[in-house]
Design an enzyme around this catalytic site. Structure first.
Site, mmCIF file in Angstrom:
data_model
loop_
_atom_site.group_PDB
_atom_site.id
_atom_site.type_symbol
_atom_site.label_atom_id
_atom_site.label_comp_id
_atom_site.label_asym_id
_atom_site.label_seq_id
_atom_site.Cartn_x
_atom_site.Cartn_y
_atom_site.Cartn_z
ATOM 1 N N GLU A 53 -7.742 0.892 -18.814
ATOM 2 C CA GLU A 53 -7.449 0.080 -17.629
ATOM 3 C C GLU A 53 -6.427 -1.011 -17.935
ATOM 4 O OE1 GLU A 53 -8.186 0.384 -14.455
ATOM 5 O OE2 GLU A 53 -9.288 2.226 -14.828
ATOM 6 N N CYS A 208 -0.608 9.520 -2.074
ATOM 7 C CA CYS A 208 -0.317 8.389 -1.188
ATOM 8 C C CYS A 208 0.606 7.399 -1.899
ATOM 9 C CB CYS A 208 -1.626 7.716 -0.765
ATOM 10 S SG CYS A 208 -1.454 6.630 0.672
ATOM 11 N N CYS A 215 1.815 13.386 2.996
ATOM 12 C CA CYS A 215 0.670 13.404 3.916
ATOM 13 C C CYS A 215 0.186 14.822 4.210
ATOM 14 C CB CYS A 215 1.040 12.702 5.216
ATOM 15 S SG CYS A 215 1.460 10.950 5.011
ATOM 16 N N CYS A 218 -2.520 15.604 1.851
ATOM 17 C CA CYS A 218 -3.562 14.589 1.692
ATOM 18 C C CYS A 218 -4.863 15.045 2.348
ATOM 19 C CB CYS A 218 -3.106 13.263 2.298
ATOM 20 S SG CYS A 218 -4.343 11.944 2.128
ATOM 21 N N CYS A 224 -6.454 9.182 8.758
ATOM 22 C CA CYS A 224 -5.594 8.073 8.352
ATOM 23 C C CYS A 224 -4.926 7.436 9.569
ATOM 24 C CB CYS A 224 -4.534 8.561 7.367
ATOM 25 S SG CYS A 224 -3.388 7.276 6.825
#
Length: 367
Positions: A53, A208, A215, A218, A224
């Protein structure tokens, strides 16, 4: 919801549990078949999740993979990272940039050893108290490694969630942040929060995207709000481009027989803790050779012969677009005593083992 949050411009349908349930199901199903095989996903060890991370902040996944593998091989546990010298840690971090991350991670490892017996803490407040760890990083670590129900809002999920709820207000203002964190928590399942957080970050990274989101591929397209309104290219707003300032610098490779003059960048300087060859800024259209000779004399008490061009490096640091003129020079006299802190005469082999700045490493390899 607070009145401040109610005043921002977004679609309220995300408060419908059935709508959130459909999104959650579609996201998890997509992740099952589309998740990338990444080295930090091979274990739920909080230490490895933490390292990944921190490395992934402001850095691309493809760049991080080899660094993560080398780093965890050299420092496989918190205790071994804490016991390493800062120079060792920086040497393993060299080239990743944003070196403050490495120094804070080293300090956090020492705090874990001192205050938690070398075991990565599992209490959110304790994780948040570690150097270099904020709300999203703490949530990511504990949700992925310990399945704690904690939300994650970082660059990828901020973009994804802003589009899903049609957030037209700036996502950086406090009211927008409150709504985004509230939505990020509301979409989490009772179990498997880390899995969903990873899925959301993955979808934001691969589908995204900031520009030209795909899209049509997606799994959440039908729910959305941004896509429904044709705003997927404008939400969450354009990122302000950095306005670079042009700058000239000169670096000098000064040789004394088999040794070279190098210095460790001091606290408060660019690349603090890393090593570099003597360098300084060139004002206006001044002659680089004359500036270099003056700098070596004034800062290091060394007199050099007329320097010769070695290479030119163009790079960007923070807001500067730098043209670095690299010169090589021999001493005119014997080496003189140096008062400048962190400055040494070292052999090529000794320099190679040090953590160098990015341009310092390029200069070293040119030698």
């Amino acid at each position: 919801m607070s009145s401040a949050a109610e005043s921002i411009d977004h679609d309220p349908r995300w408060r419908d549990s059935a709508w959130r349930s459909r999104l959650r199901r579609g996201l998890l199903q997509w992740f099952e078949t589309n998740s990338r095989t990444l080295p930090w996903r091979q274990s739920r060890d909080p230490y490895r999740v933490w390292i990944s991370e921190i490395m992934l902040q402001q850095t691309q996944v493809a760049t991080v993979i080899p660094y993560f593998e080398r780093f965890t091989e050299s420092f496989p546990t918190v205790a071994e990272l804490a016991a390493a010298s800062e120079q060792e840690v920086l040497r393993h971090w060299e080239g990743l940039g944003y070196y403050r991350r490495a120094r804070q991670m080293h300090a956090a490892a020492q705090k874990i050893v001192e205050e938690h017996d070398g075991e990565f803490p599992d209490v959110f407040a304790d994780v948040l108290a570690l150097p270099g760890i904020g709300r999203y990083t703490a949530g990511a670590i504990l949700s992925i490694s310990r399945d704690q129900r904690l939300p994650v809002v970082e660059a990828n999920t901020l973009r994804l969630y802003s589009r899903l709820i049609g957030l037209r207000s700036p996502p950086t203002i406090a009211a927008s942040q409150r709504v985004l964190w509230e939505f990020a928590e509301s979409i989490l399942p009772q179990r498997g929060s880390g899995h969903l957080n990873q899925a959301a970050m993955e979808l934001g990274s691969l589908v995204c995207t900031p520009r030209s989101p795909t899209c049509t591929h997606c799994p959440l397209a039908n729910g959305c709000v941004a896509r429904e309104m044709g705003l997927q290219e404008t939400i969450p707003g354009k990122v302000k481009k950095i306005q670079y300032e042009d700058r000239r610098e000169v670096a000098v490779v000064v040789r004394d027989d088999k040794r070279f003059l190098v210095r460790q960048c001091q606290p408060g300087e660019r690349w603090a803790g890393l090593w570099d060859f003597p360098r300084c800024e060139i004002a206006g259209d001044a002659d680089a050779s004359l500036v270099a000779a003056d700098h070596l004399r004034d800062a290091f008490n060394q007199t050099i012969e007329p320097p010769q061009p070695l290479m030119r490096i163009k790079h960007a640091v923070t807001k500067y677009r730098i043209t670095l003129e690299v010169l090589s020079a021999k001493l005119l006299d014997e080496p003189q005593p140096i008062d400048a802190p962190g400055t040494r005469w070292l052999t090529r082999g000794q320099i190679g083992k040090l953590p160098l700045s990015t341009t310092g490493r390029k200069i070293f390899l040119k030698l």
